[in-house]
Design a protein around this motif. Sequence first.
Motif, PDB file in Angstrom:
ATOM      1  N   GLN A 134       0.744  -1.456   0.370  1.00  0.00           N
ATOM      2  CA  GLN A 134       0.119   0.141   0.350  1.00  0.00           C
ATOM      3  C   GLN A 134       1.152   0.649  -0.291  1.00  0.00           C
ATOM      4  OE1 GLN A 134      -1.873  -1.682   3.636  1.00  0.00           O
ATOM      5  NE2 GLN A 134      -3.917  -1.916   2.771  1.00  0.00           N
ATOM      6  N   VAL A 135       1.656   1.075   1.310  1.00  0.00           N
ATOM      7  CA  VAL A 135       2.961   3.178   0.385  1.00  0.00           C
ATOM      8  C   VAL A 135       4.049   2.318   0.256  1.00  0.00           C
ATOM      9  CG1 VAL A 135       4.241   4.155   2.684  1.00  0.00           C
ATOM     10  CG2 VAL A 135       1.631   2.712   3.238  1.00  0.00           C
ATOM     11  N   PHE A 136       4.346   3.283  -1.148  1.00  0.00           N
ATOM     12  CA  PHE A 136       5.681   2.752  -1.670  1.00  0.00           C
ATOM     13  C   PHE A 136       6.605   4.151  -1.150  1.00  0.00           C
ATOM     14  CE2 PHE A 136       2.390   0.387  -4.059  1.00  0.00           C
ATOM     15  CZ  PHE A 136       2.531  -0.361  -3.986  1.00  0.00           C
ATOM     16  N   LYS A 137       7.675   4.259  -0.731  1.00  0.00           N
ATOM     17  CA  LYS A 137       8.453   4.741  -0.658  1.00  0.00           C
ATOM     18  C   LYS A 137      10.057   4.583  -1.347  1.00  0.00           C
ATOM     19  CE  LYS A 137       6.802   6.954   3.791  1.00  0.00           C
ATOM     20  NZ  LYS A 137       6.511   7.953   3.856  1.00  0.00           N
ATOM     21  N   LYS A 138      11.006   5.982  -1.279  1.00  0.00           N
ATOM     22  CA  LYS A 138      11.933   5.709  -2.073  1.00  0.00           C
ATOM     23  C   LYS A 138      12.752   4.375  -1.615  1.00  0.00           C
ATOM     24  CE  LYS A 138      15.741   8.073  -3.024  1.00  0.00           C
ATOM     25  NZ  LYS A 138      16.853   9.602  -2.286  1.00  0.00           N
ATOM     26  N   ILE A 139      12.838   3.651  -0.529  1.00  0.00           N
ATOM     27  CA  ILE A 139      12.979   2.906  -0.792  1.00  0.00           C
ATOM     28  C   ILE A 139      13.241   1.527   0.595  1.00  0.00           C
ATOM     29  CG2 ILE A 139      16.000   3.903  -0.642  1.00  0.00           C
ATOM     30  CD1 ILE A 139      15.401   3.963   2.477  1.00  0.00           C
ATOM     31  N   SER A 140      11.992   1.648   0.741  1.00  0.00           N
ATOM     32  CA  SER A 140      10.855   0.552   1.178  1.00  0.00           C
ATOM     33  C   SER A 140       9.275   0.539   0.939  1.00  0.00           C
ATOM     34  CB  SER A 140      10.620   0.531   3.269  1.00  0.00           C
ATOM     35  OG  SER A 140       9.769   1.649   3.238  1.00  0.00           O
ATOM     36  N   THR A 141       8.840  -0.483   1.276  1.00  0.00           N
ATOM     37  CA  THR A 141       7.367  -0.838   0.871  1.00  0.00           C
ATOM     38  C   THR A 141       6.664  -1.224   1.580  1.00  0.00           C
ATOM     39  OG1 THR A 141       7.941  -1.498  -1.469  1.00  0.00           O
ATOM     40  CG2 THR A 141       5.631  -1.659  -1.306  1.00  0.00           C
ATOM     41  N   ARG A 142       5.421  -0.681   1.867  1.00  0.00           N
ATOM     42  CA  ARG A 142       5.023  -1.271   3.340  1.00  0.00           C
ATOM     43  C   ARG A 142       3.025  -1.878   2.858  1.00  0.00           C
ATOM     44  NH1 ARG A 142       1.805   0.998   6.651  1.00  0.00           N
ATOM     45  NH2 ARG A 142       2.151   3.274   6.500  1.00  0.00           N
ATOM     46  N   GLY A 143       3.024  -2.694   3.698  1.00  0.00           N
ATOM     47  CA  GLY A 143       1.535  -3.756   3.255  1.00  0.00           C
ATOM     48  C   GLY A 143       0.978  -4.386   4.275  1.00  0.00           C
ATOM     49  N   GLN A 144       0.145  -4.506   4.294  1.00  0.00           N
ATOM     50  CA  GLN A 144      -0.566  -5.390   4.670  1.00  0.00           C
ATOM     51  C   GLN A 144      -0.838  -6.796   4.803  1.00  0.00           C
ATOM     52  OE1 GLN A 144      -4.514  -3.965   5.885  1.00  0.00           O
ATOM     53  NE2 GLN A 144      -4.023  -2.131   6.673  1.00  0.00           N
ATOM     54  N   MET A 145      -0.507  -7.529   5.798  1.00  0.00           N
ATOM     55  CA  MET A 145      -0.406  -9.485   5.194  1.00  0.00           C
ATOM     56  C   MET A 145      -2.610  -9.731   6.300  1.00  0.00           C
ATOM     57  SD  MET A 145       1.827 -12.993   6.244  1.00  0.00           S
ATOM     58  CE  MET A 145       2.877 -12.080   5.187  1.00  0.00           C
ATOM     59  N   TYR A 146      -2.910 -10.572   5.741  1.00  0.00           N
ATOM     60  CA  TYR A 146      -3.832 -11.900   5.884  1.00  0.00           C
ATOM     61  C   TYR A 146      -3.545 -12.660   5.326  1.00  0.00           C
ATOM     62  CZ  TYR A 146      -6.070  -6.906   5.933  1.00  0.00           C
ATOM     63  OH  TYR A 146      -6.855  -5.900   6.006  1.00  0.00           O
ATOM     64  N   LEU A 147      -3.862 -13.591   6.952  1.00  0.00           N
ATOM     65  CA  LEU A 147      -4.578 -15.362   6.516  1.00  0.00           C
ATOM     66  C   LEU A 147      -5.746 -15.636   6.557  1.00  0.00           C
ATOM     67  CD1 LEU A 147      -2.854 -17.354   6.078  1.00  0.00           C
ATOM     68  CD2 LEU A 147      -2.710 -17.849   9.334  1.00  0.00           C
ATOM     69  N   ASN A 148      -6.407 -16.405   5.725  1.00  0.00           N
ATOM     70  CA  ASN A 148      -7.282 -16.791   5.171  1.00  0.00           C
ATOM     71  C   ASN A 148      -8.143 -15.645   5.384  1.00  0.00           C
ATOM     72  OD1 ASN A 148      -6.441 -18.828   4.490  1.00  0.00           O
ATOM     73  ND2 ASN A 148      -6.475 -20.048   6.701  1.00  0.00           N
ATOM     74  N   GLY A 149      -7.562 -14.587   5.197  1.00  0.00           N
ATOM     75  CA  GLY A 149      -9.534 -13.285   5.308  1.00  0.00           C
ATOM     76  C   GLY A 149      -8.746 -12.496   7.013  1.00  0.00           C
ATOM     77  N   ILE A 150      -7.574 -12.981   7.272  1.00  0.00           N
ATOM     78  CA  ILE A 150      -7.470 -12.466   9.259  1.00  0.00           C
ATOM     79  C   ILE A 150      -6.473 -11.878   9.267  1.00  0.00           C
ATOM     80  CG2 ILE A 150      -7.730 -12.994  11.520  1.00  0.00           C
ATOM     81  CD1 ILE A 150      -8.582 -15.811  10.536  1.00  0.00           C
ATOM     82  N   PHE A 151      -6.602 -10.645   9.479  1.00  0.00           N
ATOM     83  CA  PHE A 151      -5.481  -9.320   9.322  1.00  0.00           C
ATOM     84  C   PHE A 151      -4.404 -10.062  10.474  1.00  0.00           C
ATOM     85  CE2 PHE A 151      -3.466  -5.928  11.464  1.00  0.00           C
ATOM     86  CZ  PHE A 151      -2.991  -5.470  10.368  1.00  0.00           C
ATOM     87  N   MET A 152      -3.314 -10.253  10.286  1.00  0.00           N
ATOM     88  CA  MET A 152      -1.804 -10.832  11.251  1.00  0.00           C
ATOM     89  C   MET A 152      -1.286  -9.271  11.402  1.00  0.00           C
ATOM     90  SD  MET A 152      -2.492 -13.886  11.182  1.00  0.00           S
ATOM     91  CE  MET A 152      -1.121 -14.331  11.863  1.00  0.00           C
TER      92      MET A 152
END
Length: 154
Positions: free
Chosen positions: A19-37
Amino acid sequence: MDRRQEMKNTINHIWVFRQVFKKISTRGQMYLNGIFMGYTLEDEVRGAMYKVKDHTAIPAGTYEVINHDSKKFPKSLRLEQVTDFTGIVIHGGNTEANTSGCILLGANKNDRGADSSTISNCSGVLDRLYNKVRSDIDNGTPCYITVTNSPGVK
């Protein structure tokens, strides 16, 4: 017998939404079988033609996940058949310096200006993910991960 007890996953699926694209990193969210991890942190997304060793996120796509044990990352999860990458593991860490192409997972997120993001508090969320997925893989349940970029990012 309760109907929910009859239904059992025949596959585990991990989703990473970048979701968040920076100059030297990328941040996101992880889900396992639809559950936020938790929150993910990776190196910069550069596109297929611009790989920089240890400083480039893996291509968006779907990959098989297997159990992995090494001295550096005991009892972790490894992604298989990632084009032009080897040894991609889901593990803990706080900054892009800890990734080398891997996917970091933590409970908290933080943005450090325009250049990068960080995550923190990795152990609890990693334990939850590892305990569920590693056990299921050991019992014959396959696991896959799908990594996607926000719309408009390749």
